[in-house]
Design an enzyme around this catalytic site. Structure first.
Site, PDB file in Angstrom:
ATOM      1  N   ASP A  43      27.565  43.745  44.870  1.00 28.93           N
ATOM      2  CA  ASP A  43      28.723  43.700  43.991  1.00 28.93           C
ATOM      3  C   ASP A  43      29.755  44.714  44.500  1.00 28.93           C
ATOM      4  O   ASP A  43      29.464  45.515  45.392  1.00 28.93           O
ATOM      5  CB  ASP A  43      28.275  44.045  42.568  1.00 28.93           C
ATOM      6  CG  ASP A  43      29.420  44.073  41.590  1.00 28.93           C
ATOM      7  OD1 ASP A  43      30.180  43.094  41.536  1.00 28.93           O
ATOM      8  OD2 ASP A  43      29.566  45.081  40.870  1.00 28.93           O
ATOM      9  N   ALA A  82      32.966  46.584  42.295  1.00 27.67           N
ATOM     10  CA  ALA A  82      33.269  47.682  41.373  1.00 27.67           C
ATOM     11  C   ALA A  82      32.015  48.172  40.667  1.00 27.67           C
ATOM     12  O   ALA A  82      31.266  47.399  40.081  1.00 27.67           O
ATOM     13  CB  ALA A  82      34.306  47.238  40.346  1.00 27.67           C
ATOM     14  N   ALA A  93      35.513  45.834  26.096  1.00 28.41           N
ATOM     15  CA  ALA A  93      35.907  45.229  27.374  1.00 28.41           C
ATOM     16  C   ALA A  93      34.760  45.218  28.367  1.00 28.41           C
ATOM     17  O   ALA A  93      34.684  44.338  29.229  1.00 28.41           O
ATOM     18  CB  ALA A  93      37.104  45.979  27.967  1.00 28.41           C
ATOM     19  N   MET A 103      31.060  42.411  31.349  1.00 29.10           N
ATOM     20  CA  MET A 103      31.395  42.798  32.715  1.00 29.10           C
ATOM     21  C   MET A 103      30.448  42.163  33.723  1.00 29.10           C
ATOM     22  O   MET A 103      29.242  42.100  33.508  1.00 29.10           O
ATOM     23  CB  MET A 103      31.368  44.325  32.857  1.00 29.10           C
ATOM     24  CG  MET A 103      31.998  44.827  34.152  1.00 29.10           C
ATOM     25  SD  MET A 103      33.715  44.324  34.328  1.00 29.10           S
ATOM     26  CE  MET A 103      34.486  45.203  32.977  1.00 29.10           C
ATOM     27  N   LYS A 116      36.681  36.593  35.631  1.00 23.37           N
ATOM     28  CA  LYS A 116      37.597  37.205  34.669  1.00 23.37           C
ATOM     29  C   LYS A 116      38.074  36.246  33.584  1.00 23.37           C
ATOM     30  O   LYS A 116      38.266  36.659  32.436  1.00 23.37           O
ATOM     31  CB  LYS A 116      38.783  37.833  35.413  1.00 23.37           C
ATOM     32  CG  LYS A 116      38.373  38.907  36.415  1.00 23.37           C
ATOM     33  CD  LYS A 116      37.366  39.896  35.838  1.00 23.37           C
ATOM     34  CE  LYS A 116      36.892  40.919  36.852  1.00 23.37           C
ATOM     35  NZ  LYS A 116      35.727  41.685  36.384  1.00 23.37           N
ATOM     36  N   HIS A 150      35.220  36.070  31.333  1.00 23.69           N
ATOM     37  CA  HIS A 150      35.113  37.375  30.677  1.00 23.69           C
ATOM     38  C   HIS A 150      36.015  37.405  29.435  1.00 23.69           C
ATOM     39  O   HIS A 150      35.579  37.808  28.343  1.00 23.69           O
ATOM     40  CB  HIS A 150      35.526  38.463  31.675  1.00 23.69           C
ATOM     41  CG  HIS A 150      35.309  39.858  31.209  1.00 23.69           C
ATOM     42  ND1 HIS A 150      34.650  40.804  31.960  1.00 23.69           N
ATOM     43  CD2 HIS A 150      35.683  40.505  30.073  1.00 23.69           C
ATOM     44  CE1 HIS A 150      34.617  41.953  31.313  1.00 23.69           C
ATOM     45  NE2 HIS A 150      35.251  41.805  30.168  1.00 23.69           N
ATOM     46  N   ARG A 199      29.149  33.913  38.126  1.00 19.31           N
ATOM     47  CA  ARG A 199      28.017  34.485  37.421  1.00 19.31           C
ATOM     48  C   ARG A 199      27.958  34.035  35.966  1.00 19.31           C
ATOM     49  O   ARG A 199      29.000  33.798  35.374  1.00 19.31           O
ATOM     50  CB  ARG A 199      28.119  36.022  37.448  1.00 19.31           C
ATOM     51  CG  ARG A 199      28.078  36.604  38.839  1.00 19.31           C
ATOM     52  CD  ARG A 199      28.510  38.052  38.785  1.00 19.31           C
ATOM     53  NE  ARG A 199      28.473  38.646  40.115  1.00 19.31           N
ATOM     54  CZ  ARG A 199      29.117  39.767  40.428  1.00 19.31           C
ATOM     55  NH1 ARG A 199      29.841  40.396  39.528  1.00 19.31           N
ATOM     56  NH2 ARG A 199      29.034  40.258  41.655  1.00 19.31           N
ATOM     57  N   ASP A 235      25.660  46.230  39.170  1.00 15.86           N
ATOM     58  CA  ASP A 235      25.627  47.165  38.043  1.00 15.86           C
ATOM     59  C   ASP A 235      25.747  46.469  36.697  1.00 15.86           C
ATOM     60  O   ASP A 235      25.806  47.136  35.666  1.00 15.86           O
ATOM     61  CB  ASP A 235      26.750  48.199  38.189  1.00 15.86           C
ATOM     62  CG  ASP A 235      28.136  47.570  38.097  1.00 15.86           C
ATOM     63  OD1 ASP A 235      28.376  46.576  38.830  1.00 15.86           O
ATOM     64  OD2 ASP A 235      28.982  48.042  37.316  1.00 15.86           O
TER      65      ASP A 235
END
Length: 269
Positions: A10, A12, A44, A48, A52, A55, A160, A186
């Site tokens: 990944d 970030a 938010a 994650m 997006k 999301h 994902r 993460d």
């Protein structure tokens, strides 16, 4: 290592942007700019790792957000409203992402050592391609250049928690056995991605979204606070299904040795 072929990383919170700060702050800004609607950083962070657009849609379905959204707009969040937030998000994210492109401490030497052993470095992200184009250039200036990367909007099947971005790396890198790959992430959707692809999965607890603090913010925490945050982050990633959890990607080499030994015994993820 005779069996391990690739790490699929990944971005970030795993390789760059300690605390996964860039995407979360922009979601807060985008909701405010698009509809004068407030969400918290903690909210938010909940979805994650997803693409997006997905999301934003998931945020709109959170009970604490949906109830306020319905009160303000008279209906649940629509696709058109999601599109508007997404289109507001994109330029803000592109402007911010380069500022958080610095690799996490200790990560680059580990990646260099793995490459020297012939292990390929793939990558994928919840960021769409237009954001990845900015991030990849900025990260390369620090010395990080994976062998391949995939953005969340590049594949017809989706992103994902499906396996498709991870498997696209397998295809592009010419990997012989998916079981010889390790997905490192993460976030829970990123761990699910690796599991769904049939890979070993390693969760990154302290440098990423599970804790959500910059290095400076982490250092400012007391020992007791750090202990609580560490326990919660490890529990979250293990509950997501991670085979292993580590503090940072910088700590992955002993885990890779364990995976190599298990592969040598004929084990699969």
């Amino acid at each position: 290592m005779k069996h391990l072929e690739a790490l699929i990383l990944d971005w970030a919170g795993t390789v760059v942007d300690h605390g996964s700060v860039a995407p979360t702050t922009i979601f807060v800004e985008a909701f405010k700019a698009a509809f004068d609607f407030d969400i918290t950083l903690a909210q938010a962070r909940i979805p994650m790792g997803m693409g997006k657009w997905d999301h934003i849609a998931t945020l709109g379905k959170l009970p604490e957000i949906e109830s306020r959204w319905q009160a303000q707009f008279g209906c649940s969040m629509t696709n058109e409203q999601i599109d508007h937030i997404y289109n507001t998000f994109m330029p803000l994210q592109k402007a911010k992402v380069a500022d958080r492109a610095m690799p996490i401490a200790g990560v680059l030497p580990v990646i260099a050592r793995l490459k020297e052993q012939g292990i390929k470095i793939g990558s994928c992200s919840g960021y769409p391609r237009q954001v990845m184009d900015v991030l990849e250039v900025a990260a390369a200036e620090y010395g990080y250049q994976p062998d391949h990367s995939v953005g969340s909007d590049e594949l017809t099947a989706g992103s994902r928690p499906g396996p498709w971005m991870a498997l696209e790396n397998v295809n592009a890198l010419g990997i012989q056995r998916v079981a010889n790959c390790v997905k490192v992430d993460d976030s829970a959707p990123g761990i699910a991605e690796g599991l769904n692809a049939g890979m070993w999965t390693v969760g990154v607890a302290l440098s990423g979204n599970a804790v959500g603090l910059t290095e400076q913010e982490w250092a400012a925490c007391s020992n007791d606070e750090q202990a609580v945050l560490t326990r919660q982050a490890y529990q979250h990633l293990y509950q997501a299904g991670a085979h292993f959890v580590i503090d940072s990607l910088a700590d992955i080499e002993p885990v890779l040795m364990q995976i190599e030994a298990r592969l040598a015994r004929g084990e699969r993820p």
